[in-house]
Design a protein around this motif. Sequence first.
Motif, PDB file in Angstrom:
ATOM      1  N   LEU A  88       1.515   7.451 -12.103  1.00 40.22           N
ATOM      2  CA  LEU A  88       1.034   6.468 -11.324  1.00 40.22           C
ATOM      3  C   LEU A  88       1.370   5.075 -11.765  1.00 40.22           C
ATOM      4  O   LEU A  88       1.243   4.158 -11.077  1.00 40.22           O
ATOM      5  CB  LEU A  88      -0.571   6.566 -11.776  1.00 40.22           C
ATOM      6  N   VAL A 101       1.974   2.463  -8.699  1.00 43.24           N
ATOM      7  CA  VAL A 101       0.939   1.512  -8.871  1.00 43.24           C
ATOM      8  C   VAL A 101       2.113   0.340  -8.851  1.00 43.24           C
ATOM      9  O   VAL A 101       1.769  -0.844  -8.066  1.00 43.24           O
ATOM     10  CB  VAL A 101       0.218   1.435  -9.959  1.00 43.24           C
ATOM     11  N   SER A 102       3.069   0.444  -9.838  1.00 39.58           N
ATOM     12  CA  SER A 102       3.935  -0.865 -10.050  1.00 39.58           C
ATOM     13  C   SER A 102       4.709  -1.243  -8.706  1.00 39.58           C
ATOM     14  O   SER A 102       4.693  -2.386  -8.322  1.00 39.58           O
ATOM     15  CB  SER A 102       4.737  -0.617 -11.318  1.00 39.58           C
ATOM     16  N   SER A 108       4.258  -0.297  -5.604  1.00 38.15           N
ATOM     17  CA  SER A 108       3.172  -0.633  -4.476  1.00 38.15           C
ATOM     18  C   SER A 108       2.796  -2.148  -4.566  1.00 38.15           C
ATOM     19  O   SER A 108       2.754  -2.787  -3.670  1.00 38.15           O
ATOM     20  CB  SER A 108       2.224   0.350  -4.583  1.00 38.15           C
ATOM     21  N   THR A 112      -2.730   0.507  -3.782  1.00 35.46           N
ATOM     22  CA  THR A 112      -3.001   0.418  -5.218  1.00 35.46           C
ATOM     23  C   THR A 112      -4.173   0.293  -5.615  1.00 35.46           C
ATOM     24  O   THR A 112      -4.587   1.039  -6.734  1.00 35.46           O
ATOM     25  CB  THR A 112      -1.988  -0.927  -5.812  1.00 35.46           C
ATOM     26  N   ASP A 113      -5.273  -0.142  -4.684  1.00 36.24           N
ATOM     27  CA  ASP A 113      -6.552  -0.212  -5.280  1.00 36.24           C
ATOM     28  C   ASP A 113      -7.251   1.314  -5.481  1.00 36.24           C
ATOM     29  O   ASP A 113      -8.290   1.509  -6.170  1.00 36.24           O
ATOM     30  CB  ASP A 113      -7.518  -1.002  -4.188  1.00 36.24           C
ATOM     31  N   LEU A 142      -5.640   3.727  -6.582  1.00 33.47           N
ATOM     32  CA  LEU A 142      -4.994   4.492  -7.652  1.00 33.47           C
ATOM     33  C   LEU A 142      -5.250   3.804  -9.260  1.00 33.47           C
ATOM     34  O   LEU A 142      -5.324   4.631  -9.801  1.00 33.47           O
ATOM     35  CB  LEU A 142      -3.400   4.361  -7.524  1.00 33.47           C
ATOM     36  N   ILE A 143      -5.423   2.553  -9.199  1.00 36.63           N
ATOM     37  CA  ILE A 143      -5.883   1.996 -10.539  1.00 36.63           C
ATOM     38  C   ILE A 143      -6.832   2.311 -11.174  1.00 36.63           C
ATOM     39  O   ILE A 143      -6.840   2.636 -12.396  1.00 36.63           O
ATOM     40  CB  ILE A 143      -5.964   0.264  -9.942  1.00 36.63           C
ATOM     41  N   TYR A 191      -5.466   5.485 -12.912  1.00 31.92           N
ATOM     42  CA  TYR A 191      -4.596   4.905 -13.921  1.00 31.92           C
ATOM     43  C   TYR A 191      -5.148   4.454 -15.136  1.00 31.92           C
ATOM     44  O   TYR A 191      -4.613   4.653 -16.035  1.00 31.92           O
ATOM     45  CB  TYR A 191      -3.881   3.743 -12.927  1.00 31.92           C
TER      46      TYR A 191
END
Length: 609
Positions: A120, A124-125, A127, A369-370, A372-373, A376
């Motif tokens: 992740l 995330v980073s 993205s 990303t919203d 996944l965070i 995460y």
Amino acid sequence: MVKKLKRLLIGRPLKSNELQGQKLNKLKALAILSSDALSSIAYGPEQILVVLMAIGAAALWYSLPIALGVLILLVALILSYRQIIYSYPHGGGAYMVAKENLGMNFGLIAGGSLLIDYILTVAVSVSAGTDAITSAFPAFHPWSVSIAVVIVIIITVLNLRGLTESATFLAYPVYLFIIAIVGLILVGMFRVLTGQVTPEVNHTFGQPVAGVGLFLLLKAFSSGCSALTGVEAISNAIPNFKDPAPRNAARTLIMMGCILGCLFIGSVLLVYWYGLVPMADQTMLSQLAESVFGRNVFYYIIQAVTALILILAANTGYSAFPQLAFNLAKDKYMPRPFTVRGDRLGYSNGIITLGIFSIILIVIFRGQTDRLIPIYAVGVFIPFSLSQTGMIVKWLREKPKGWVNKLITNLIGAFICYLILIIFYITKFQSVWITLVFIPIVVFIFHKIHQHYLAVADQLRIDFAQKIRDIKATDNVIVVPIAGITKVVEQSLVYAKSLSDNVIAVYVGQSQEQIEKMEREWKEWDPGVRLVTLHSLYRSIVTPLSKFIDTVKWKADKNGATVTVVIPQFYTKKWWQRLLHNQSGVMIRAVLVRHANIVLATVPYKFKR
């Protein structure tokens, strides 16, 4: 062609004795292992304000005590992981702590959570960094997923080239980001303190605000703790440091904690003094830079280095994931190929696996990303909590000198971490419920892999007291490549001795210690077969074996003898179990089949379970 392309992208293979040259000093380690934690400055403070804005701008003063609470947790985590580094100098972090003190299942939960979290981290980073790029250049937005995939591929190749090369590349943007944010904070504070800017404070500090309760404050606090992601990475990657590795890792951790704490508190203070509020179309850091510098070159520099470090924060995962996978594989809970070093002495299989799964996540979630965070953040605090608990058990059990202070530190850290986990599951259950399903599945897979390896070991184990039987021999030369003393090797030697009394067992070792161990065990077993050991500097089995066989064949040709290579090969009961083993026999056959006038014979050994 493929080999030339590989050399161009990855570089020349390194000898095993060049491993020390691939170790990291403190400055490079800070760049390669802290980028994830430091990049959270770009979104951590903003997460606090987003929650508080549900009440209104008057509630924003609560961001200051909340930020202080996050700082206290950061100090507790840094002190705890510093203790972990010295207590578990071979790396593994939360996995090793939980395994040693809470039991294997808790260790697997921590390890599985971290592996998922590192995947992740990359997704995330990259993205988030891609979003920053497409925000600056909207024309690229339709290709955001493709851009993110290309970035992951580039970072993967960079890591396959080795730690030192990736660290050298990463050092510049990371330190530029630190300098830029420190400059932003210092200039912003200077302007406030000298009266150049009138602070736009929204509400009197310390005055209660209607609607702000304990639940909201805890939710804001847990959201702000997203700034602590990546803190554990250094404790997982201790073997990547130059000697003395534990001391260098501990000092790097302290440096990272001090930098992260200062940047976090400084940015929260400035945001409060300037009266900034979250906006849908502009990040808080962008607003702050604009308020301090205006839309000039300094503003765009800050935006550029922020986008760059968000992308490169993925490299924290590339440093920690392969090392953690190695520790799990060493304990037989992940496939054995994760223990193998590649041409550049990195754990290439772990690096490639991380890249592939990150790309899959980016494609599935379309780089959003919203979504996944939240997963995460939970993936971070599960191992945080377990590592704190494990250290509490360790101090209570061992009671070393000064253990009371260490225990208090871990008690505080554990209380806060579990509190944050509870808040996450209560307030964001719809987003994070999947972890309650997926982590047990991962642990189940770990156990299935472990059961397979135990079954394999049980079936291959040999009794040294039973001597190998004698077989009538001929004059042929028989070469039997071996990887150890097992039943499949015994079966192959029996077959080889039935063909000739001139049987040579060949063992290729990657270190002198491995070779000496094999020679001792061979002497103890005494199968009546000559053992030849070869030292492979480049960790290749096939190349030194092929050269040895060429030498044997040259001598055999003079006497008119035939050279037969008997290849021991075991076959698993289920197809998926083959993926858990290095297919050395297949590789040997693929290379030796090109040799003229060499007989190849495979002796199969089939597992029953």
